[in-house]
Design a protein around this motif. Structure first.
Motif, PDB file in Angstrom:
ATOM      1  N   GLY A  70     -46.139  39.829  16.707  1.00 21.97           N
ATOM      2  CA  GLY A  70     -47.233  40.024  15.794  1.00 21.97           C
ATOM      3  C   GLY A  70     -48.487  39.298  15.995  1.00 21.97           C
ATOM      4  O   GLY A  70     -49.072  38.685  15.083  1.00 21.97           O
ATOM      5  N   VAL A  71     -48.858  39.092  17.414  1.00 19.04           N
ATOM      6  CA  VAL A  71     -49.931  37.972  17.300  1.00 19.04           C
ATOM      7  C   VAL A  71     -51.109  38.617  17.985  1.00 19.04           C
ATOM      8  O   VAL A  71     -50.634  39.685  19.022  1.00 19.04           O
ATOM      9  N   LEU A  72     -52.015  38.503  17.790  1.00 20.46           N
ATOM     10  CA  LEU A  72     -53.426  39.314  18.443  1.00 20.46           C
ATOM     11  C   LEU A  72     -54.333  38.245  18.605  1.00 20.46           C
ATOM     12  O   LEU A  72     -54.883  37.529  17.669  1.00 20.46           O
ATOM     13  N   ARG A  73     -54.955  38.037  19.864  1.00 24.21           N
ATOM     14  CA  ARG A  73     -56.150  37.183  20.107  1.00 24.21           C
ATOM     15  C   ARG A  73     -57.172  37.966  21.110  1.00 24.21           C
ATOM     16  O   ARG A  73     -56.641  38.513  22.078  1.00 24.21           O
ATOM     17  N   TYR A  74     -58.237  37.700  20.717  1.00 24.51           N
ATOM     18  CA  TYR A  74     -59.443  38.116  21.562  1.00 24.51           C
ATOM     19  C   TYR A  74     -60.125  37.008  22.507  1.00 24.51           C
ATOM     20  O   TYR A  74     -60.301  36.082  21.736  1.00 24.51           O
ATOM     21  N   ARG A  75     -59.788  36.905  23.627  1.00 28.50           N
ATOM     22  CA  ARG A  75     -60.518  35.780  24.628  1.00 28.50           C
ATOM     23  C   ARG A  75     -59.669  34.503  24.214  1.00 28.50           C
ATOM     24  O   ARG A  75     -60.527  33.438  24.085  1.00 28.50           O
ATOM     25  N   GLY A  76     -58.606  34.466  23.572  1.00 27.79           N
ATOM     26  CA  GLY A  76     -57.597  33.236  23.149  1.00 27.79           C
ATOM     27  C   GLY A  76     -58.073  32.922  21.560  1.00 27.79           C
ATOM     28  O   GLY A  76     -57.359  32.108  20.968  1.00 27.79           O
ATOM     29  N   TYR A  77     -59.015  33.593  20.876  1.00 30.47           N
ATOM     30  CA  TYR A  77     -59.329  33.405  19.417  1.00 30.47           C
ATOM     31  C   TYR A  77     -58.434  34.307  18.618  1.00 30.47           C
ATOM     32  O   TYR A  77     -58.341  35.388  18.741  1.00 30.47           O
ATOM     33  N   ALA A  78     -57.741  33.883  17.476  1.00 28.94           N
ATOM     34  CA  ALA A  78     -56.663  34.515  16.700  1.00 28.94           C
ATOM     35  C   ALA A  78     -57.580  35.481  15.896  1.00 28.94           C
ATOM     36  O   ALA A  78     -58.601  35.038  15.220  1.00 28.94           O
ATOM     37  N   ILE A  79     -56.950  36.659  15.649  1.00 27.11           N
ATOM     38  CA  ILE A  79     -57.886  37.744  15.023  1.00 27.11           C
ATOM     39  C   ILE A  79     -58.049  37.192  13.416  1.00 27.11           C
ATOM     40  O   ILE A  79     -58.809  37.686  12.982  1.00 27.11           O
ATOM     41  N   GLU A  80     -57.145  36.488  12.915  1.00 27.51           N
ATOM     42  CA  GLU A  80     -57.279  36.093  11.683  1.00 27.51           C
ATOM     43  C   GLU A  80     -58.332  35.024  11.751  1.00 27.51           C
ATOM     44  O   GLU A  80     -59.285  35.010  10.556  1.00 27.51           O
ATOM     45  N   ASP A  81     -58.732  34.064  12.627  1.00 27.12           N
ATOM     46  CA  ASP A  81     -59.882  33.281  12.567  1.00 27.12           C
ATOM     47  C   ASP A  81     -61.098  34.249  12.762  1.00 27.12           C
ATOM     48  O   ASP A  81     -62.343  34.157  11.856  1.00 27.12           O
ATOM     49  N   LEU A  82     -60.937  35.296  13.651  1.00 28.75           N
ATOM     50  CA  LEU A  82     -62.285  35.800  13.944  1.00 28.75           C
ATOM     51  C   LEU A  82     -62.859  36.904  12.609  1.00 28.75           C
ATOM     52  O   LEU A  82     -64.010  36.882  12.213  1.00 28.75           O
ATOM     53  N   THR A  83     -61.680  37.287  11.938  1.00 35.97           N
ATOM     54  CA  THR A  83     -62.183  38.236  10.784  1.00 35.97           C
ATOM     55  C   THR A  83     -62.602  37.534   9.685  1.00 35.97           C
ATOM     56  O   THR A  83     -63.407  37.909   8.761  1.00 35.97           O
ATOM     57  N   ASP A 319     -47.898  44.771  12.476  1.00 36.78           N
ATOM     58  CA  ASP A 319     -49.036  44.662  13.112  1.00 36.78           C
ATOM     59  C   ASP A 319     -50.072  43.779  12.613  1.00 36.78           C
ATOM     60  O   ASP A 319     -50.267  44.018  11.188  1.00 36.78           O
ATOM     61  N   PRO A 320     -50.626  42.517  13.017  1.00 36.12           N
ATOM     62  CA  PRO A 320     -51.342  41.574  12.191  1.00 36.12           C
ATOM     63  C   PRO A 320     -52.570  42.099  11.708  1.00 36.12           C
ATOM     64  O   PRO A 320     -52.823  41.878  10.580  1.00 36.12           O
ATOM     65  N   ARG A 321     -53.161  43.202  12.115  1.00 37.50           N
ATOM     66  CA  ARG A 321     -54.164  43.772  11.780  1.00 37.50           C
ATOM     67  C   ARG A 321     -54.079  44.464  10.347  1.00 37.50           C
ATOM     68  O   ARG A 321     -54.506  44.621   9.404  1.00 37.50           O
ATOM     69  N   ALA A 322     -52.664  45.218  10.226  1.00 35.14           N
ATOM     70  CA  ALA A 322     -52.210  46.007   9.198  1.00 35.14           C
ATOM     71  C   ALA A 322     -52.118  45.091   7.821  1.00 35.14           C
ATOM     72  O   ALA A 322     -52.540  45.086   6.762  1.00 35.14           O
ATOM     73  N   ARG A 323     -51.622  43.667   8.228  1.00 40.43           N
ATOM     74  CA  ARG A 323     -51.425  42.509   7.030  1.00 40.43           C
ATOM     75  C   ARG A 323     -52.887  42.446   6.496  1.00 40.43           C
ATOM     76  O   ARG A 323     -53.018  42.409   5.472  1.00 40.43           O
ATOM     77  N   ILE A 324     -53.799  41.878   7.334  1.00 36.06           N
ATOM     78  CA  ILE A 324     -55.204  41.673   7.071  1.00 36.06           C
ATOM     79  C   ILE A 324     -55.752  42.968   6.481  1.00 36.06           C
ATOM     80  O   ILE A 324     -56.405  42.916   5.127  1.00 36.06           O
TER      81      ILE A 324
END
Ligand code: SDX
Length: 433
Positions: A70-83, A319-324
């Protein structure tokens, strides 16, 4: 940026007494792939993989996801940090150009987008001409495809970096305006001009819901839209991104490739699921809220009903997005003082499914679409516009995938097949059939 390591590891395939070796490539996150680009030439065999469940179509450095963890990163940055810490335009810049923009780059990117945020007069006439009852996704795909007519230089964006960047900026600037116009058309409202003093999400809300200059977007709503757009920004080689890549691989122009991506996203098994989730939850509510009955329908192979918003080709964990989004749904509804019984039904459905062996055995968890519609609804966005919101978020990802495919000089996409039809047979004259 991490490089893909070409290991000296190879795999052997033995066919008819012959041994063939194919190289193994290892990605920067240690994913391994067998490079079979010479398979047919050496063995006359092709592979078969319906739905490409095991087949990599490209090398890409844009998005990494680990479905098991359940990991998602854009260009190495974690989705949790970006959001939590970035704006949507920062994330759009990151996906497309590979790095988070510094202040000067972000200011220029923002100014260029604001300068292009109006749409040509004729676009209104196109939207007005579309038949009553048109679906917003069909309206969006048609209108985006028509943009090349106003910007002929977009037909050959690789003629210069400036032409490429201008074509990209124009699309990022026009999509929210056109999406807002589609909403206004469906609701019989006049079109609003862009407010160039507002940030991307606030301007979109004002163009969509504004009733003159008095309209002030609610800061909490703007923040929620920003977060939702980031969460949808990219997702590696999903159905619509692969569509954009394959259309773009023929060197068809960017706008038509994005129009094709919008069309793929419309599908209820893909982005269209967010609309179907709310319709499903409303059905369950009007049916008395019996979640067990609907879970049993989803498990019954004889019943075409699927639990929309559940399951994923890659995520075999949450899905990490679903958690957020689930947390954001709680926050937004509390902040706006909205009680939505459909949210309670969704939570009840989720907890029942997660403790049911049918779903657990198949690793079916809530995906990005399961809760997003509940927030969109709370923000005043009508159900038929939910997938347009998905497209608005996904645009930078589609552009990034198209740009990477062109920058890498990837060849035109042309899969093979296994022919299972009639073998050669003599022609039968009409009078003898
Ligand atoms: C998106 O690819 C991406 O990254 C997409 C996306 C993105 O950001 O771009 O994440 C966005 O599209 C999310 C998915 C939205 N779609 C839905 O919520 C529609 C409902 N979900 C399913 O249709 C399904 O889970 C898919 C399409 C998402 C994935 O299907 P797969 O990977 O082809 O899996 P499958 O259909 O082969 O299912 C495996 C098993 C089957 O049962 P068995 O044959 O093994 O007995 O799981 C069952 C399926 O019947 N199953 C479901 C189910 N999803 C799968 N059963 C009931 N309800 C479901 N939702």
């Amino acid at each position: 940026m991490s490089q893909i390591a070409e290991l000296n590891e190879t795999v052997e395939i033995k066919i008819g007494g012959e041994t063939y070796n194919f190289p193994v490539i290892v990605g920067s996150e240690n994913e391994k792939g067998i490079d079979i680009s010479k398979l047919r030439g050496q063995t006359k065999y092709v592979t078969l993989d319906r739905g490409f469940k095991n087949t990599g179509s490209c090398k890409s450095g844009i998005t990494f996801l680990n479905g098991e963890e359940g990991v998602l990163r854009y260009r190495g940055y974690a989705i949790e940090d970006l959001t939590d810490k970035a704006s949507f335009l920062e994330v759009a810049y990151l996906c497309i150009y590979g790095e988070l923009p510094n202040q000067e780059q972000l200011d220029n990117f923002t100014k260029e987008i604001q300068a292009e945020s109006d749409v040509p007069e004729g676009v209104a006439a196109i939207i007005d001409a579309l038949p009553e009852g048109s679906h917003p996704m069909g309206m969006l795909a048609s209108t985006i495809n028509a943009l090349h007519g106003y910007y002929p230089e977009s037909l050959d964006p690789y003629r210069s970096d400036e032409a490429k960047d201008k074509t990209i900026v124009r699309l990022i600037a026009k999509l929210p305006a056109i999406s807002a116009m589609i909403y206004r058309k469906l609701n019989g409202l006049s079109y609003n001009k862009a407010d160039k003093s507002l940030d991307y999400s606030a301007n979109f809300l004002k163009m969509t819901f504004g009733d003159g200059d008095s309209y002030e977007p609610n800061a909490r709503v703007v923040q929620a839209i920003n977060k939702l757009l980031i969460l949808h920004a990219d997702h590696e080689q999903n159905c619509s991104a692969s569509t954009v890549r394959i259309v773009g691989s023929a060197h068809a122009n960017l706008y038509t490739a994005i129009s094709a991506g919008i069309s793929a996203l419309w599908g209820p098994l893909h982005g269209g699921a967010n609309q179907k989730v709310i319709e499903m939850l409303e059905n369950i509510k009007s049916d008395g809220g019996d979640t067990e009955k609907w879970l049993n329908k989803a498990k019954d192979k004889a019943d075409p009903f699927r639990l929309m918003g559940f399951g994923h080709r890659v995520y075999k964990n949450f899905d990490p997005r679903a958690r957020i989004i689930k947390k954001s749904a709680d926050d937004v509804l509390n902040d706006l003082g909205i009680e939505d019984p459909v949210l309670d039904i969704a939570k009840g459905l989720e907890s029942a499914a997660l403790s049911d062996s049918y779903f657990a055995d198949r690793k079916l968890y809530p995906n990005v679409d399961f809760y997003s519609g509940i927030i969109y609804r709370a923000l005043g966005i009508p159900t038929e516009m939910f997938t347009v919101m998905f497209a608005l978020g996904r645009l930078p990802g589609w552009i990034a995938q198209w740009k990477e495919m062109r920058d890498n000089g990837d060849p035109i996409g042309r899969p093979r097949q296994i022919y299972t039809g009639e073998t050669h047979r003599p022609f039968v004259e009409l009078q003898n059939r």
